[in-house]
Design an enzyme around this catalytic site. Structure first.
Site, PDB file in Angstrom:
ATOM      1  N   PHE A  73       2.920 -46.695 -62.976  1.00 31.97           N
ATOM      2  CA  PHE A  73       4.300 -46.996 -63.378  1.00 31.97           C
ATOM      3  C   PHE A  73       5.230 -46.024 -62.651  1.00 31.97           C
ATOM      4  O   PHE A  73       5.742 -45.071 -63.227  1.00 31.97           O
ATOM      5  CB  PHE A  73       4.408 -46.864 -64.909  1.00 31.97           C
ATOM      6  CG  PHE A  73       5.732 -47.252 -65.489  1.00 31.97           C
ATOM      7  CD1 PHE A  73       6.256 -48.528 -65.298  1.00 31.97           C
ATOM      8  CD2 PHE A  73       6.476 -46.345 -66.245  1.00 31.97           C
ATOM      9  CE1 PHE A  73       7.474 -48.882 -65.845  1.00 31.97           C
ATOM     10  CE2 PHE A  73       7.692 -46.681 -66.793  1.00 31.97           C
ATOM     11  CZ  PHE A  73       8.192 -47.959 -66.601  1.00 31.97           C
ATOM     12  N   ASP A 127     -12.301 -38.296 -58.913  1.00 28.28           N
ATOM     13  CA  ASP A 127     -12.265 -37.703 -57.567  1.00 28.28           C
ATOM     14  C   ASP A 127     -12.543 -36.201 -57.527  1.00 28.28           C
ATOM     15  O   ASP A 127     -12.856 -35.660 -56.468  1.00 28.28           O
ATOM     16  CB  ASP A 127     -10.896 -37.960 -56.921  1.00 28.28           C
ATOM     17  CG  ASP A 127     -10.609 -39.440 -56.784  1.00 28.28           C
ATOM     18  OD1 ASP A 127     -11.571 -40.209 -56.650  1.00 28.28           O
ATOM     19  OD2 ASP A 127      -9.421 -39.823 -56.802  1.00 28.28           O
TER      20      ASP A 127
HETATM   21  P1  ATP Z   1      -5.182 -40.785 -59.870  1.00 24.18           P
HETATM   22  O1  ATP Z   1      -5.636 -39.436 -59.409  1.00 24.18           O
HETATM   23  O2  ATP Z   1      -6.260 -41.559 -60.470  1.00 24.18           O
HETATM   24  O3  ATP Z   1      -4.360 -41.558 -58.892  1.00 24.18           O
HETATM   25  P2  ATP Z   1      -2.688 -40.035 -61.004  1.00 24.18           P
HETATM   26  O4  ATP Z   1      -2.292 -39.587 -62.356  1.00 24.18           O
HETATM   27  O5  ATP Z   1      -2.443 -39.078 -59.875  1.00 24.18           O
HETATM   28  O6  ATP Z   1      -4.188 -40.484 -61.115  1.00 24.18           O
HETATM   29  P3  ATP Z   1      -0.548 -41.729 -60.126  1.00 24.18           P
HETATM   30  O7  ATP Z   1      -0.469 -43.209 -59.977  1.00 24.18           O
HETATM   31  O8  ATP Z   1      -0.159 -40.860 -59.005  1.00 24.18           O
HETATM   32  O9  ATP Z   1      -2.005 -41.439 -60.661  1.00 24.18           O
HETATM   33  O10 ATP Z   1       0.397 -41.322 -61.372  1.00 24.18           O
HETATM   34  C1  ATP Z   1       0.218 -41.946 -62.630  1.00 24.18           C
HETATM   35  C2  ATP Z   1       1.561 -42.210 -63.241  1.00 24.18           C
HETATM   36  O11 ATP Z   1       2.227 -40.965 -63.489  1.00 24.18           O
HETATM   37  C3  ATP Z   1       2.533 -42.985 -62.366  1.00 24.18           C
HETATM   38  O12 ATP Z   1       2.268 -44.374 -62.368  1.00 24.18           O
HETATM   39  C4  ATP Z   1       3.838 -42.630 -63.012  1.00 24.18           C
HETATM   40  O13 ATP Z   1       4.027 -43.392 -64.195  1.00 24.18           O
HETATM   41  C5  ATP Z   1       3.630 -41.163 -63.389  1.00 24.18           C
HETATM   42  N1  ATP Z   1       4.189 -40.287 -62.342  1.00 24.18           N
HETATM   43  C6  ATP Z   1       3.708 -40.094 -61.095  1.00 24.18           C
HETATM   44  N2  ATP Z   1       4.497 -39.249 -60.386  1.00 24.18           N
HETATM   45  C7  ATP Z   1       5.513 -38.899 -61.222  1.00 24.18           C
HETATM   46  C8  ATP Z   1       6.681 -38.067 -61.086  1.00 24.18           C
HETATM   47  N3  ATP Z   1       6.954 -37.412 -59.953  1.00 24.18           N
HETATM   48  N4  ATP Z   1       7.495 -37.951 -62.156  1.00 24.18           N
HETATM   49  C9  ATP Z   1       7.232 -38.598 -63.311  1.00 24.18           C
HETATM   50  N5  ATP Z   1       6.172 -39.414 -63.497  1.00 24.18           N
HETATM   51  C10 ATP Z   1       5.319 -39.567 -62.481  1.00 24.18           C
END
Ligand code: ATP
Length: 319
Positions: A73, A127
């Site tokens: 999201f 990961d």
């Molecule tokens: P994975 O390592 O499995 O990709 P992740 O938590 O890094 O997990 P992302 O898709 O990068 O996966 O982030 C998950 C969610 O966190 C995003 O879809 C968004 O809703 C929220 N998010 C990501 N970056 C930000 C940001 N800079 N500020 C606020 N919310 C964020």
């Protein structure tokens, strides 16, 4: 603090359910109510929030995926969307939050803390690419799944005296490849963090066949290059038969291993303890087998360091 919320965000990982269970039961044991938030930050903003009881998390510890579901999201990066999330937290009387996910999810947790709602991040990712933790929830299960798949691939490789280039997950991190490579007795491990010489790998594989070996296994981290391309490059220097295989999303699923369940349980309980102390904006880790926490902000400047001794070890063992 009367009520906390919990959500899973980003890529799912086996063990997330064990973490949700631990957070829920620890909070309830301390007289704090728990709200489950479905579909990560998307569900938070949409108000997809429900009261959890001890029974809600019953019979979940052995299940893969996340029963709270996850979502990407990106809109949550925008302040006005975050404020809509805050409105929902207020509406449901949620004082603080546990977020299980990767570094993107940690950004969201930090933003919520800055808006006055303490949020604690738990490292949920197959990961193993998150700084300040030796271990992420889901990594062990993913490694075991990949290991079992490669054991099977090795059977067919042996029958046909073939080389298999097996692409494993990990994004830009070579941890899955290193661990699985050692565990399956790979002839070569190729990871983004270490330089490699494709000609040398081909020569070693050729030498292996010349020495009577019946198969060749190259474990390739997905962050390096496409398996088919790597196999084609390899064949420029080798006169053997080779195939490429991408294990893919099967590595994300399945019942979590004992290690993932135990670590997720420990981390979940620890996150609630931090919230009870009035702390927020922190990421929980497991370093040298001890539970730790760091400012989320520090994680964004840091890099995860894998156990690269495994890479060297494999080189010695594959000879
Ligand atoms: P994975 O390592 O499995 O990709 P992740 O938590 O890094 O997990 P992302 O898709 O990068 O996966 O982030 C998950 C969610 O966190 C995003 O879809 C968004 O809703 C929220 N998010 C990501 N970056 C930000 C940001 N800079 N500020 C606020 N919310 C964020």
């Amino acid at each position: 603090m009367k009520r906390i919320g919990i959500l899973t965000s980003g890529g799912d990982a086996p063990g997330m359910n064990a973490a949700i269970r631990a957070v829920t039961r620890t909070a309830l044991a301390n007289g704090i109510e728990v709200c489950g938030i479905r579909y990560g930050y998307a569900g938070l903003v949409a108000g997809d929030i429900f009261q959890m009881t001890s029974e809600t998390v019953a019979d979940k510890i052995s299940r893969g995926g996340t029963f709270l579901y996850s979502a990407r999201f990106p809109e949550f990066k925008e302040e006005e969307v975050q404020l809509k999330g805050i409105e929902q937290l207020k509406k449901h009387g949620i004082d603080a939050l546990v977020v299980i996910g990767g570094d993107g999810s940690y950004h969201g947790a930090l933003k919520l803390t800055r808006h006055g709602y303490n949020a604690i991040g738990l490292p949920g990712s197959i990961d193993n690419d998150i700084p300040y933790t030796d271990y992420t929830i889901g990594f062990d299960t993913a490694c075991n799944t990949a290991m079992e798949a490669i054991d099977k691939i090795r059977d067919t490789a042996t029958s046909h005296q073939r080389v298999f280039v097996v692409n494993v997950m990990g994004r830009d991190c070579g941890d899955i490849a290193m661990h699985v490579g050692v565990a399956t007795g790979a002839d070569a491990i190729v990871i983004p963090e270490e330089p490699y010489d494709i000609k040398e790998i081909a020569e070693n594989l050729k030498q292996g066949f010349a020495n009577g070996k019946k198969h060749g296994i190259v474990v390739l981290a997905e962050g390096v290059m496409d398996a088919e391309k790597f196999k084609d490059e390899l064949l420029k220097y080798g006169d053997f038969d080779a195939r490429a295989n991408v294990l893919g999303h099967m590595q994300r699923g399945g019942s979590p291993t004992m290690r993932d369940r135990v670590v997720a349980s420990e981390m979940g309980a620890y996150a609630v303890k931090l919230l009870l102390e009035g702390k927020g904006g922190l990421a929980v880790g497991m370093e040298n087998n001890k539970l730790t926490h760091h400012d989320i902000l520090d994680l964004f400047d840091a890099k995860h360091h894998g156990n690269y001794a495994l890479y060297s070890l494999n080189k010695d063992l594959a000879k």
